[in-house]
Design a protein around this motif. Structure first.
Motif, short mmCIF file in Angstrom:
data_model
loop_
_atom_site.label_atom_id
_atom_site.label_comp_id
_atom_site.label_asym_id
_atom_site.label_seq_id
_atom_site.Cartn_x
_atom_site.Cartn_y
_atom_site.Cartn_z
N GLU A 38 -2.12 13.31 0.16
CA GLU A 38 -3.53 12.89 0.24
C GLU A 38 -3.73 11.39 0.04
N LEU A 39 -2.66 10.60 0.05
CA LEU A 39 -2.79 9.15 -0.12
C LEU A 39 -3.58 8.56 1.04
N LYS A 40 -4.35 7.52 0.74
CA LYS A 40 -5.11 6.85 1.80
C LYS A 40 -5.16 5.35 1.52
N LYS A 41 -5.47 4.61 2.55
CA LYS A 41 -5.55 3.15 2.44
C LYS A 41 -6.58 2.77 1.38
N GLY A 42 -6.22 1.80 0.52
CA GLY A 42 -7.12 1.33 -0.52
C GLY A 42 -6.90 1.98 -1.87
N ASP A 43 -6.08 3.05 -1.94
CA ASP A 43 -5.79 3.69 -3.23
C ASP A 43 -4.94 2.77 -4.09
N ALA A 44 -5.26 2.67 -5.36
CA ALA A 44 -4.43 1.95 -6.33
C ALA A 44 -3.40 2.94 -6.84
N VAL A 45 -2.11 2.59 -6.73
CA VAL A 45 -1.04 3.52 -7.07
C VAL A 45 0.00 2.88 -7.98
N VAL A 46 0.83 3.73 -8.57
CA VAL A 46 1.97 3.31 -9.37
C VAL A 46 3.20 4.01 -8.79
N THR A 47 4.28 3.24 -8.59
CA THR A 47 5.50 3.83 -8.06
C THR A 47 6.35 4.38 -9.20
N ILE A 48 7.42 5.11 -8.85
CA ILE A 48 8.31 5.64 -9.88
C ILE A 48 9.05 4.52 -10.60
N GLY A 49 9.11 3.34 -10.00
CA GLY A 49 9.73 2.18 -10.65
C GLY A 49 8.78 1.39 -11.51
N GLY A 50 7.49 1.77 -11.52
CA GLY A 50 6.52 1.09 -12.36
C GLY A 50 5.73 0.01 -11.66
N PHE A 51 5.91 -0.16 -10.35
CA PHE A 51 5.17 -1.18 -9.59
C PHE A 51 3.73 -0.71 -9.38
N HIS A 52 2.77 -1.56 -9.68
CA HIS A 52 1.35 -1.26 -9.48
C HIS A 52 0.89 -2.03 -8.25
N GLY A 53 0.24 -1.33 -7.33
CA GLY A 53 -0.25 -1.99 -6.13
C GLY A 53 -1.33 -1.17 -5.46
N VAL A 54 -1.84 -1.71 -4.36
CA VAL A 54 -2.89 -1.06 -3.57
C VAL A 54 -2.29 -0.75 -2.20
#
Length: 86
Positions: A38-54
């Motif tokens: 259900e991911l979509k453009k503009g979502d703020a996410v965290v990766t399994i490595g700890g990277f925070h991004g949009v």
């Protein structure tokens, strides 16, 4: 009858392991797959490595994340651990 009595503790142990370990893990994996689908453009996410991004762009197997400084990194969709609520 004696043979059945020797297997009862083994069967009980398997049932306990199923309800305490296997079933909750399967439920968690199902929730993660649903979140990743259900991911979509503009979502703020965290990766399994700890990277925070949009999410800047995505396709069926990859996600392009934009960092705070504007740089863009490409990850596998399965590397997304969590969607942050804003």
């Amino acid at each position: 009858m004696e043979q059945l009595a020797t297997f009862i503790p083994l069967i009980a142990m398997f049932v306990i392991f199923y309800f305490l370990l296997i079933r909750p893990q399967q439920k968690r994996q199902k929730q993660v797959r649903l979140m990743q689908s259900e991911l979509k453009k503009g979502d703020a996410v965290v990766t399994i490595g700890g990277f925070h991004g949009v999410i800047h762009a995505l396709d069926e197997s990859t996600v392009v994340l934009q960092a705070g400084d504007g740089s863009k990194l490409t990850y596998d969709r399965s590397a997304i651990r969590d969607v942050k609520s804003v």
